[in-house]
Design a protein around this motif. Structure first.
Motif, PDB file in Angstrom:
ATOM      1  N   TRP A  68     -16.917 -22.020 -88.238  1.00  0.00           N
ATOM      2  CA  TRP A  68     -18.047 -21.427 -88.878  1.00  0.00           C
ATOM      3  C   TRP A  68     -18.942 -22.515 -89.426  1.00  0.00           C
ATOM      4  O   TRP A  68     -20.336 -21.896 -89.833  1.00  0.00           O
ATOM      5  N   GLN A  69     -18.737 -23.853 -89.414  1.00  0.00           N
ATOM      6  CA  GLN A  69     -19.735 -24.741 -89.703  1.00  0.00           C
ATOM      7  C   GLN A  69     -20.403 -25.355 -88.617  1.00  0.00           C
ATOM      8  O   GLN A  69     -21.294 -26.210 -88.863  1.00  0.00           O
ATOM      9  N   GLU A  70     -19.940 -24.954 -87.397  1.00  0.00           N
ATOM     10  CA  GLU A  70     -20.807 -25.610 -86.353  1.00  0.00           C
ATOM     11  C   GLU A  70     -21.798 -25.006 -85.622  1.00  0.00           C
ATOM     12  O   GLU A  70     -21.729 -23.645 -85.759  1.00  0.00           O
ATOM     13  N   LYS A  86     -18.105 -25.253 -81.340  1.00  0.00           N
ATOM     14  CA  LYS A  86     -17.906 -24.001 -82.130  1.00  0.00           C
ATOM     15  C   LYS A  86     -16.967 -23.001 -81.535  1.00  0.00           C
ATOM     16  O   LYS A  86     -15.804 -22.707 -81.996  1.00  0.00           O
ATOM     17  N   HIS A 115     -10.425 -27.098 -88.604  1.00  0.00           N
ATOM     18  CA  HIS A 115     -11.073 -26.206 -87.203  1.00  0.00           C
ATOM     19  C   HIS A 115     -12.200 -25.414 -87.994  1.00  0.00           C
ATOM     20  O   HIS A 115     -11.834 -24.219 -87.867  1.00  0.00           O
ATOM     21  N   THR A 116     -13.023 -25.965 -88.403  1.00  0.00           N
ATOM     22  CA  THR A 116     -14.193 -25.245 -89.477  1.00  0.00           C
ATOM     23  C   THR A 116     -15.385 -24.718 -88.474  1.00  0.00           C
ATOM     24  O   THR A 116     -16.499 -24.979 -88.410  1.00  0.00           O
ATOM     25  N   GLU A 169     -13.470 -25.241 -81.488  1.00  0.00           N
ATOM     26  CA  GLU A 169     -12.950 -25.132 -82.880  1.00  0.00           C
ATOM     27  C   GLU A 169     -12.539 -23.530 -83.450  1.00  0.00           C
ATOM     28  O   GLU A 169     -11.250 -23.422 -83.806  1.00  0.00           O
ATOM     29  N   PHE A 216      -8.568 -22.870 -84.115  1.00  0.00           N
ATOM     30  CA  PHE A 216      -8.350 -22.124 -85.437  1.00  0.00           C
ATOM     31  C   PHE A 216      -7.351 -20.899 -85.128  1.00  0.00           C
ATOM     32  O   PHE A 216      -6.436 -20.786 -85.627  1.00  0.00           O
ATOM     33  N   PHE A 245      -7.818 -25.085 -91.951  1.00  0.00           N
ATOM     34  CA  PHE A 245      -8.672 -24.665 -92.625  1.00  0.00           C
ATOM     35  C   PHE A 245      -9.626 -26.133 -92.814  1.00  0.00           C
ATOM     36  O   PHE A 245     -10.668 -25.790 -93.196  1.00  0.00           O
ATOM     37  N   MET A 246      -9.116 -27.101 -92.821  1.00  0.00           N
ATOM     38  CA  MET A 246      -9.847 -28.368 -92.933  1.00  0.00           C
ATOM     39  C   MET A 246     -10.429 -29.199 -91.501  1.00  0.00           C
ATOM     40  O   MET A 246     -11.655 -29.445 -91.626  1.00  0.00           O
ATOM     41  N   LYS A 294     -14.434 -34.962 -91.230  1.00  0.00           N
ATOM     42  CA  LYS A 294     -14.375 -33.581 -91.538  1.00  0.00           C
ATOM     43  C   LYS A 294     -14.175 -33.381 -92.892  1.00  0.00           C
ATOM     44  O   LYS A 294     -14.095 -32.069 -93.595  1.00  0.00           O
TER      45      LYS A 294
END
Length: 138
Positions: free
Chosen positions: A88-90, A96, A85-86, A99, A103, A82-83, A37
């Protein structure tokens, strides 16, 4: 009211106390995941965050400066959320969703930690606590 607050403290604190044991018992696997991550010094971060979660959870559970314990839980949750459980990047929909659930759970726990901080720092006569609050809110 003191018993209700005690039950709430127990339920809230147990999540952090129990998860801290995973930070110690599964530190290698958690460090590998944290590295993936992009967490710098992942092994130290895993162990350090485990210590933070344990100490903060015990403070809330035992009522030892529970207001400070709630702030320490917030310190634990902000970078974790914020580090780690991103969502938005999955790109994989299942990852997704997982996460995003974690989040959102952490965002809710941040709100609970802030509300409990304010409650503990404001209310002086809770009973069933080892110490009073460290902070004062009026």
């Amino acid at each position: 009211m003191s018993v209700v607050v005690l039950i709430g403290r127990i339920l809230f604190a147990l999540l952090f106390i129990l998860s801290s044991f995973g930070h110690f018992a599964q530190s290698e696997g958690m460090a590998a995941y944290a590295t993936a991550k992009g967490v710098p010094a992942a092994k130290a971060a895993v162990v350090g965050s485990g210590v933070l979660a344990l100490v903060a959870g015990l403070m809330v559970l035992l009522g030892i400066w529970a207001d400070l314990g709630c702030l320490l839980i917030l310190v634990f949750l902000i970078p974790t959320t914020f580090m780690m459980h991103t969502f938005w990047q999955e790109s994989d929909p299942q990852v997704k969703q997982s996460e995003m659930i974690n989040f959102n759970k952490n965002i809710a726990l941040m709100g609970a930690a802030l509300a409990l901080f304010a409650f503990f720092a404001h209310e002086r006569h809770l009973g069933l606590m080892i110490t009073g609050p460290l902070f004062t809110l009026h």
